[in-house]
Design a protein around this motif. Sequence first.
Motif, PDB file in Angstrom:
ATOM      1  N   ASP A  48       0.828  -1.214   0.000  1.00  0.00           N
ATOM      2  CA  ASP A  48       0.000   0.000   0.000  1.00  0.00           C
ATOM      3  C   ASP A  48       0.858   1.258   0.000  1.00  0.00           C
ATOM      4  OD1 ASP A  48      -2.359   1.591   0.212  1.00  0.00           O
ATOM      5  OD2 ASP A  48      -1.953   1.825   2.354  1.00  0.00           O
ATOM      6  N   SER A  50      -0.856   4.281  -0.800  1.00  0.00           N
ATOM      7  CA  SER A  50      -1.908   5.284  -0.992  1.00  0.00           C
ATOM      8  C   SER A  50      -1.604   6.585  -0.259  1.00  0.00           C
ATOM      9  CB  SER A  50      -3.252   4.730  -0.515  1.00  0.00           C
ATOM     10  OG  SER A  50      -3.178   4.339   0.858  1.00  0.00           O
ATOM     11  N   ARG A  53       0.259   9.099  -2.599  1.00  0.00           N
ATOM     12  CA  ARG A  53      -0.473   9.073  -3.867  1.00  0.00           C
ATOM     13  C   ARG A  53       0.011  10.191  -4.803  1.00  0.00           C
ATOM     14  NH1 ARG A  53      -6.690   7.632  -3.921  1.00  0.00           N
ATOM     15  NH2 ARG A  53      -7.192   7.765  -6.136  1.00  0.00           N
ATOM     16  N   SER A  59      -8.731  10.448  -7.821  1.00  0.00           N
ATOM     17  CA  SER A  59      -9.667   9.684  -6.982  1.00  0.00           C
ATOM     18  C   SER A  59     -10.756   9.087  -7.861  1.00  0.00           C
ATOM     19  CB  SER A  59     -10.298  10.594  -5.927  1.00  0.00           C
ATOM     20  OG  SER A  59      -9.314  11.066  -5.032  1.00  0.00           O
ATOM     21  N   ASN A 155      -1.216   2.743  -5.360  1.00  0.00           N
ATOM     22  CA  ASN A 155      -1.431   4.155  -5.040  1.00  0.00           C
ATOM     23  C   ASN A 155      -2.892   4.507  -4.748  1.00  0.00           C
ATOM     24  OD1 ASN A 155       1.104   4.694  -7.405  1.00  0.00           O
ATOM     25  ND2 ASN A 155       1.324   5.190  -5.244  1.00  0.00           N
ATOM     26  N   TYR A 156      -3.751   3.516  -4.807  1.00  0.00           N
ATOM     27  CA  TYR A 156      -5.171   3.769  -4.565  1.00  0.00           C
ATOM     28  C   TYR A 156      -5.557   3.382  -3.140  1.00  0.00           C
ATOM     29  CZ  TYR A 156      -5.673   4.419  -9.602  1.00  0.00           C
ATOM     30  OH  TYR A 156      -5.565   4.888 -10.884  1.00  0.00           O
ATOM     31  N   ASP A 157      -6.643   3.980  -2.646  1.00  0.00           N
ATOM     32  CA  ASP A 157      -7.165   3.605  -1.330  1.00  0.00           C
ATOM     33  C   ASP A 157      -7.729   2.187  -1.392  1.00  0.00           C
ATOM     34  OD1 ASP A 157      -6.511   6.008  -0.116  1.00  0.00           O
ATOM     35  OD2 ASP A 157      -8.422   6.956  -0.652  1.00  0.00           O
ATOM     36  N   GLU A 160     -10.828   1.588  -3.338  1.00  0.00           N
ATOM     37  CA  GLU A 160     -10.555   1.742  -4.762  1.00  0.00           C
ATOM     38  C   GLU A 160      -9.833   0.513  -5.318  1.00  0.00           C
ATOM     39  OE1 GLU A 160      -9.993   6.524  -5.350  1.00  0.00           O
ATOM     40  OE2 GLU A 160      -8.374   5.434  -4.353  1.00  0.00           O
ATOM     41  N   LYS A 161      -8.916  -0.047  -4.530  1.00  0.00           N
ATOM     42  CA  LYS A 161      -8.161  -1.229  -4.972  1.00  0.00           C
ATOM     43  C   LYS A 161      -9.115  -2.363  -5.349  1.00  0.00           C
ATOM     44  CE  LYS A 161      -4.411  -0.359  -1.570  1.00  0.00           C
ATOM     45  NZ  LYS A 161      -3.287   0.124  -2.351  1.00  0.00           N
TER      46      LYS A 161
END
Length: 742
Positions: A48, A50, A53, A59, A155-157, A160-161
């Motif tokens: 992770d 994120s 980012r 987003s 790089n996503y929350d 979002e992943k």
Amino acid sequence: MALVPQYKSTAVSRGDNRARTSALRDGRRPFSSTSDDSALVNQILLTDKSHDRPYEVSSLAVKNILQTIEAILSRVTRPDSHGAIVLPGTPIPAATHADALEHEKALHASLSTLSESFDVPNHVFNAISCEILCKSLAGEDANKTTMDILDIVQNYDWDEKVVLALGAFAVKDGEFWLVSQLYTSNPLAKAVGQLKQLQEILERAGTILKPKFDAYNNLVKGVLKVTKSIIQLQDLHNDPHLTPEIKSAASTAHIPTAVYWTIRSIVVAASQLLGITSSEPEYVTEAWELSSLAHKLESIFKHLQENLNKLNQIIQKIKDEDAFNAIARILETPHIDNTKPLRVLFYKDDQPALYDCYNKKRVDIDVLKRKVVILFISDLDVLHESEYMIVQQMHMEKRQNLARPESQYEVVWVPITDEWTEAKYQQFDSLKANMDWYTVSHPSVVSPIVVRYIRDQRKWNFVKKPLLVVMDPQGQIVHKNAVHMMCIWGSIAYPFTSNKERMLWDDESWRIELLADSIDPNLFTWITERKYICLYGGEDIEWIRNFTKAAKSVALEAGISLELLYVGRSKPKEKVVKQIMSIIQAEKLSHTLEWSIIWFFWVRLESMWQSKGQLLSEQSKTHFMTDNLKNDPIMQGIISMLSFGSSDRGWAVIGIPSANMSKANGEHMLKSLKEFNDWKIRASDVGFTPALNEYLEGVYKQAPHHCTNLILPATGIMPETVACAECGRLMERFSMFRCCTD
């Protein structure tokens, strides 16, 4: 690290089916990647990034993407469990067909609400799709593939992943099922289907492949459920109502693990789809393996739901507390008029909040603007409550003279019950139809937060007994329960404020006008003519005969004009009292109150206890002290009367208007009257009542110890100790539970 890593495909010869099948199965064991759960969690967290980012990583519209994914995967919830595949000519049960049509309607409704304005990172979708398909063909371990996908979406929350992985899978899933649905009707779909050997798959869809389809669909359902929970949990965790302390108490540390297992399930589901569409059963994962993974997801889903419920409860509690405090501020602050507080209490956005029971129509809150409003709060069992009868009597009096100042108020019934059922709604409508004042148009007008405020012990403290809460024209609550002052003084108590109640008591003394008021039509005449008035009661008819005879004889000898009025007892037994009243009337022993008024006489005395007691309690500013009772003649008189009413023995009170009264139990009063000759001269010197009081003091001292009962209402003020109104000794305290008066 690049967002889209390059992969090399590994060629597997078409003939090496056994090795390939083994590789696929080994790579899809849901729990085979590691035996150390903490080590796995650490590996997941290391992927992770994120928190770092890059600005170019925008987003995502997570909810919009998920809605689209659900539309694509909606076939997993279709009535035909293996999806949308039905061979031409295959008979479909009527019930299944009807369910399928309903499903299609719901799907079209969902599709019509899809947003068209959100961006999707196609390059990420493509990278994930490549990762899943290439690694599945190469027989790579599912754990390794999952970790590689987590690297792609680093790089996503977390929400979002999982949505990105599920979106990439949904595209491939949707492509296959779309071709399957259009295979028999669209030439292009038929051509693509022929190259994919779709005819063979369709033929086996309802037979040999059905368990595979079922297991596959169940796994996809599990993925959808967990994905929704992850998004909801992440969304709640960002709620502004949650403080850092609450967030730490409801930790989201389990979300990364949930994301891992969801993506891993997506990898396995994609491999299953690849096996099914390869037309070679040996490439298909065993159903029990998918079921095992689905069971894992179900366990994760339950855990996430527990956390969601906890967070929702915390957030709802905070919101309720904020709403409660907002209501308190509005109701406890003066305003220009009462509109705002009334709209807080009664709110209905689509129709008028109140109902005019007299004119039988719905009305807006504006009908109460700048008026004194009496909020009649009760449960549905209200018809036989004394408060209801008091309000009804006052409202009838108000309607007889609407122009007088004392009639400038309105009553609004506010029904409160623990749970509204269909039977209670019907009972509400029935009660509403027989009332003459205002009520809420529907119970839902009063919100749960307002009900909580009404019940709160620190606020209005509604429990069981009805309340008459008074709001002045400026919207300020000026009395939390004016029922007692209304019962004592009627419309004279207008505008029913606590200050008015205090002023009324300041002007009162223990006299026959306070005790009897206008409970009998003859009383006004007797008081005007300044006659001596004797109120008496009890259920001993022999004592009544002896007492009335002695009283009339003494009045004649003393040269006074005396009127006798029988008022029964508190909580009377109807049959017994009516029989006594018949004897009194037949033998012309005295006047009697009407049966329907006896209850009011004693309820009014209880109201005096509550009202005056509350005033004394506020004056002491601590506890309701015994000294307050001893030093207040009115309270002593009230206690005596309540003691008399608690017993079936005889008693009597004698007085002349605007002067002190004599009171005693039946035995002492009768003895004193029979011995009139002993104090006859004293009566001529100081007056009849003062002389009788002096003689009664001597009777008390000579009399043996006696037992006096005092039954006080359980609501309102309750003193620590009470002295006997006759002998002055402290009374013992007992608790009593009563279900009826007979």
